[in-house]
Scaffold this active site. Sequence first.
Site: not given
Length: 621
Positions: A153, A183, A296, A384, A387, A433, A518
């Site tokens: 792959y 992409h 990636n 506050y 303080r 990734f 995914e």
Amino acid sequence: MVFCIPVKISHTDETFLIPCQTGKETIEWICKTAYARYTKIYSDASVCHLFMARRVSDRSRLWLDDCVEQVLKDNELIQMDVMRAFDDQQANSIITDEERKVVTIDGLNMTPSDLVRLGSGEYQIELSSDTWELIRRGRQVVDNIISEKKVVYGINTGFGPFAKTIIPDDQLYELQSRLILSHCAGVGEPLKNERARMIFALRINVLCKGYSGVSEETLRKAIAIFNKSCVPEIPCQGSVGASGDLAPLAHLSAALMGTGRMWSPTTGWGNAKDVLERNGLTPIVYKPKEGLAMINGTQFITALGAEAIERAVSLARQADVIAALSVEGLRGTVRAFHPGIHSSRPYVGQNLVAQRMRSLLHSTIHSSEIYEKHKVCEKVQDPYSIRCIPQVHGIAWDTIMFAKNLIKVEMNSATDNPLVMIDTNDIVSGGNFHGEYPAKALDYLAIGVHELGSMSECRATLLVTGTMSKLPPFLTNNGGLNSGFMIPQYAAAALVSENKVLCHPSSVDSIPTSAGQEDHVSMGAWSARKALMVVENVEKILAIELLMACQAIDLLHPETTTPPLEAIHKLVRQTIDKWDDDRFMAPLMEEAIRLIKSGILWKTVEPFIQQYLDGTQHQQN
């Protein structure tokens, strides 16, 4: 008409008289001419990114493209600010190749501050001989798999749901370019050049580890492109943070192929192929596996996160300084910072902040006339936001340090897929990734930094409320005719409210992508972007508190505060005058923001803090 314009450079004692022969010269030209004289005299090789100019008479801002004759009178003094790190404007370094410093990277030791420096355009990258050997060994594993006709792959298959599709050898090069170009689906405004450089540098750092299997030839070409300060255009939106930051890294990788837009000092913006050629560079032709190796990873999330963290560190330190100034302006008690209180709850950040407060406020080392006069009517307890400064600022500091340590690990991690295992001569698919680690850290960072702004706005409200501060309402005399600091508090409140929305953690969301392959993603890119937005808003909130706290100190004069806080007050008053009658407020706020971004407040008090620590150590001995 001939004009002579005196130009004062902020935070120096230098004023330069710049003659203008026609009056058609621009403000930018005047600034560049004055700065050139300054750098020539002082041999200052630092690279400025942006100028800002104002009339000294009314503090109104001058735009860089304004013509002198339209906005200035002859001999009218202007003040010039040189904007550098972490500015919001586009910063395009024009430093020459010879002037750039060289940084050696190895994929193991880069820090957020290193990465921010690499984004400036002032540095070139080189690799050690050991690193190059690691890269060659990693590539050999890939080449062996190809020559042995193994199916793996990411090397000779499709991607995502197409992982079972085997690609013939004669199409493996084409596979890389098709992957990258398909992409390139990012949208939104392009990143600033500094941020694009940071992503580029970080991707190179990760490839150095040898796990990605890129070739020496490809990496040398990428480094040569970086070293010429050729910057790819990268859109800011489109990543879901798994499988890494695919879209933005694809835009980066495509530009190195000669596709898309690119900037360089010699060409400006243009077609990537033309920019590369005009810089004597050749586009990269990616070899098998290199396309996936380039796109990636989590470098978009991590690079932006590194900037957010560096700014947050500076911001947190200066928040303590500004808070101390407000404590003085409100005549608060120092007893809330007693070491015994904080040692009983031994959080690192809480005790560190309490120590900073003690070192800045009244003590045997640094005395305060304001404190001495008002201690007889000392309050038992303050609100506050006064303080509990150590408790709230302290957890903000610890949050920043947690995020910083995590991001540093991410910066030096192999985050692509599959990974090359050099020792076993194998390639293994996994999920490094996934951006959940940096996403969670940056969501947490935003929440922590937001609290600095929330506390600051509370103190600002105390300062402008006469019944609480015992100062003139809204810190102005002749109230009614004057509104004073009424509306800056509105602005601070608006920014705090905005941050409340931005602090919603994006990493709790997930939308399946890639046809369900995914099925869980990090949304870390938005975590990083909004963390930067929160930091930027808090810079503005603290700038507003700084203005108010300095005004409070003015209203208490002739009494003086401690030496470190007097130094801060003096620093601010060098460029921002005391508020007497109402005038144009915006330039004052812009200048205060600039001071915050520059980090100069912390640099100013550091020697005093060390003096306090040395003094108390001596007393204990």
